[in-house]
Write a protein that holds these residues in place. Structure first.
Motif, PDB file in Angstrom:
ATOM      1  N   ALA A  83       0.826  -1.213   0.000  1.00 36.31           N
ATOM      2  CA  ALA A  83       0.000   0.000   0.000  1.00 36.31           C
ATOM      3  C   ALA A  83       0.856   1.258   0.000  1.00 36.31           C
ATOM      4  O   ALA A  83       0.594   2.206  -0.761  1.00 36.31           O
ATOM      5  CB  ALA A  83      -0.919  -0.007   1.231  1.00 36.31           C
ATOM      6  N   SER A  84       1.887   1.314   0.859  1.00 39.37           N
ATOM      7  CA  SER A  84       2.716   2.526   0.941  1.00 39.37           C
ATOM      8  C   SER A  84       3.520   2.732  -0.347  1.00 39.37           C
ATOM      9  O   SER A  84       3.748   3.859  -0.767  1.00 39.37           O
ATOM     10  CB  SER A  84       3.656   2.450   2.152  1.00 39.37           C
ATOM     11  OG  SER A  84       4.571   1.370   2.032  1.00 39.37           O
ATOM     12  N   ASP A  87       1.110   4.008  -3.092  1.00 34.74           N
ATOM     13  CA  ASP A  87       0.765   5.397  -2.771  1.00 34.74           C
ATOM     14  C   ASP A  87       1.909   6.344  -3.131  1.00 34.74           C
ATOM     15  O   ASP A  87       1.678   7.408  -3.723  1.00 34.74           O
ATOM     16  CB  ASP A  87       0.442   5.506  -1.274  1.00 34.74           C
ATOM     17  CG  ASP A  87       0.124   6.924  -0.860  1.00 34.74           C
ATOM     18  OD1 ASP A  87      -0.858   7.488  -1.367  1.00 34.74           O
ATOM     19  OD2 ASP A  87       0.890   7.478  -0.031  1.00 34.74           O
ATOM     20  N   ARG A  90       2.265   6.658  -6.940  1.00 34.75           N
ATOM     21  CA  ARG A  90       1.146   7.416  -7.528  1.00 34.75           C
ATOM     22  C   ARG A  90       1.328   8.901  -7.273  1.00 34.75           C
ATOM     23  O   ARG A  90       1.129   9.738  -8.160  1.00 34.75           O
ATOM     24  CB  ARG A  90      -0.175   6.930  -6.935  1.00 34.75           C
ATOM     25  CG  ARG A  90      -1.404   7.661  -7.525  1.00 34.75           C
ATOM     26  CD  ARG A  90      -2.709   7.173  -6.917  1.00 34.75           C
ATOM     27  NE  ARG A  90      -3.070   5.841  -7.408  1.00 34.75           N
ATOM     28  CZ  ARG A  90      -3.245   4.764  -6.627  1.00 34.75           C
ATOM     29  NH1 ARG A  90      -3.056   4.874  -5.321  1.00 34.75           N
ATOM     30  NH2 ARG A  90      -3.596   3.602  -7.142  1.00 34.75           N
ATOM     31  N   ARG A  91       1.717   9.283  -6.042  1.00 33.46           N
ATOM     32  CA  ARG A  91       1.899  10.697  -5.716  1.00 33.46           C
ATOM     33  C   ARG A  91       3.041  11.324  -6.515  1.00 33.46           C
ATOM     34  O   ARG A  91       3.002  12.509  -6.827  1.00 33.46           O
ATOM     35  CB  ARG A  91       2.168  10.852  -4.212  1.00 33.46           C
ATOM     36  CG  ARG A  91       0.905  10.731  -3.366  1.00 33.46           C
ATOM     37  CD  ARG A  91       1.152  11.056  -1.889  1.00 33.46           C
ATOM     38  NE  ARG A  91       1.944  10.013  -1.217  1.00 33.46           N
ATOM     39  CZ  ARG A  91       3.220  10.123  -0.908  1.00 33.46           C
ATOM     40  NH1 ARG A  91       3.885  11.220  -1.236  1.00 33.46           N
ATOM     41  NH2 ARG A  91       3.854   9.141  -0.284  1.00 33.46           N
TER      42      ARG A  91
END
Length: 509
Positions: A83-84, A87, A90-91
């Motif tokens: 997940a991290s 994320d 994507r950012r």
């Protein structure tokens, strides 16, 4: 049979060394095993990965591990997980670049054994090293086509390959419990065999006792005003070290190799340098005989190498000394002197102070990389000499660390700083010398009386004076010696005679 051109072309078209599977398994281990992810992240860099998407993913993982987040009032380190990672990518707008979420899922669902992460690391590092080596070879090839100096190309190749071989030297944090165990083992070995832990002996007994000799990795700065005798002291140390069978490299930017050899011959034979220079040997054939014995000792028993190129750079010293150590061994390097050297930097605007700083730093790195002591001579500012001339008391005339010329970096990089200080006795008119240990990173400071036997360009200490019954004020009475079967010249013997001494008896010829 293929031509050289065809062979070069086939090499250029070949796929660079890599292992996609090992890279994927490494990324999986980071994602799925929190216990080892920080260790793996510390042992690799993004450029160790062959595939661009793997390098991007690894960079994102490193960035995550460096950050933290707030949970209530506590700061918690970020954890690298599926997940991290998604994320973060994507950012940063890089998720599509790495193959989108589908590729991260594939990595997360691999099932290699995380216990084998060391093997995956080894494969990735080996392939990375091979690619970098190929890149260096390409750069060397380009330089070989365009450079007007073969020596510059060879030096560049050696520097880059040596730097690549040393790249993984930093092993990170280690447990002091393990280090303490290793330290105690060495301490016990020193206690049982204290002579085995002594460094290179300079031949100046009190100095050797205070410093325990010269050790690999140390930068020793020997400084004095012009004419006081720093080159003489350096060559005396070179002679004393070489007589014990050690290999010494001497870089003289001020004097030629011929001048250095003449000084050696004078010091070792007892024949005054003045007469060697003007050819008016007072002892005639006897002086020639003494000089020939000294020549035989230098040729057969001393491993001495010299370079008197006036524009030498630290990189050239490093390159030549690496070769010498590989071929013949190397125990000591002497550079005479720092302020005459040119730095490797091509920046004409860096200023002389920064240039000297880069030179001393380079000499320290040479000492560490080759694990040999480096003695670098240095000039002093006129301040100490002016203080001495004015007759300032309470030691005001003695040099201090701030008197080192052109750069404060000299005293920072040096492990030992030595000054040769000369004071004129107003009553007798004689000059008194002392060797001042002004900085010693691993030991005591202090002053050591030394005596200059000017006619044979030799410094001696109290131990020498006592052992050989030398009158320091009468240089003609000096008895330069070789320990353990080497020649002993001059001294109180009948004029025109020389003797060869051994440990058990003395045979007169």
């Amino acid at each position: 049979m293929p031509t050289n051109k065809e062979q070069t072309s086939s090499v250029a078209l070949a796929t660079l060394p890599n292992s996609v599977e090992a890279e994927q398994n490494i990324l999986y281990c980071i994602l799925r095993n929190q216990a080892m992810q920080l260790e793996i992240l510390s042992r690799l860099t993004a450029d160790d990965f062959y595939q661009t998407n793997h390098a991007v993913i690894f960079d994102a993982m490193k960035d995550i591990s460096r950050r933290s987040h707030k949970v209530g009032d506590d700061n918690m380190s970020n954890t690298v997980n599926f997940a991290s990672l998604v994320d973060a990518l994507r950012r940063n707008g890089k998720l599509a670049q790495v193959g989108d979420i589908d590729y991260i899922l594939r990595l997360n669902e691999l099932l290699p054994s995380s216990a084998n992460y060391d093997e995956y690391l080894s494969i990735v590092k080996r392939a990375s090293m091979m690619r970098k080596l190929i890149a260096i070879c390409g750069q060397v090839t380009q330089r070989a086509y365009s450079s007007d100096s073969a020596e510059d190309v060879i030096t560049y190749a050696e520097e880059e390959i040596f730097r690549l071989s040393q790249k993984d030297y930093n092993s990170g944090l280690t447990s002091f419990a393990d280090e303490t165990a290793r330290a105690m083992l060495k301490i016990n070995e020193r206690y049982v065999n204290p002579d085995n832990c002594r460094g290179i002996q300079t031949g100046f007994k009190r100095f050797d006792n205070m410093t325990n000799g010269l050790h690999g990795g140390e930068l020793i700065v020997l400084a004095a005003r012009p004419g006081v005798g720093k080159s003489t002291m350096a060559m005396n140390i070179v002679e004393n070290v070489a007589k014990t069978g050690k290999t010494v490299a001497v870089y003289s930017l001020e004097m030629s190799n011929e001048q250095l050899v003449e000084r050696l011959l004078s010091s070792m034979s007892g024949v005054p340098l003045k007469f060697i220079k003007n050819g008016q040997l007072q002892g005639g054939e006897n002086d020639i005989a003494k000089l020939r014995v000294a020549q035989d000792v230098i040729s057969s028993a001393m491993n001495l190498y010299g370079n008197d190129y006036a524009n030498i750079r630290p990189s050239e010293i490093s390159s030549q000394c690496r070769r010498l150590k590989a071929q013949h061994g190397l125990d000591l390097i002497v550079v005479d002197y720092i302020q005459l050297m040119n730095s490797d930097s091509k920046d004409a605007n860096q200023g002389r102070q920064n240039e000297v700083a880069s030179i001393t730093r380079a000499l320290k790195l040479i000492a560490k990389e080759l694990n040999v002591p480096v003695i670098a001579l240095s000039q002093l500012k006129r301040d100490a000499e002016i203080r001495n001339i004015k007759g300032e008391k309470t030691g005001g005339g003695e040099p201090v660390l701030s008197d080192l010329r052109e750069s404060g970096a000299i005293e920072q990089d040096a492990d030992i700083v030595l000054f040769i200080h000369r004071e004129q006795d107003a009553q007798t008119g004689t000059a008194n010398h002392k060797l001042i240990i002004a900085k010693h990173r691993n030991g005591e400071l202090g002053d050591i009386p030394v005596y200059m036997l000017g006619k044979i360009v030799r410094f001696v200490d109290d131990d020498y004076i006592t052992r050989y019954n030398v009158n320091a004020e009468q240089e003609e009475a000096a008895k330069p010696q070789f320990d353990g079967g080497d020649a002993v010249f001059g001294g109180d013997n009948t004029e025109g005679e020389f003797i060869v001494s051994s440990d058990e008896n003395t045979e007169q010829e």
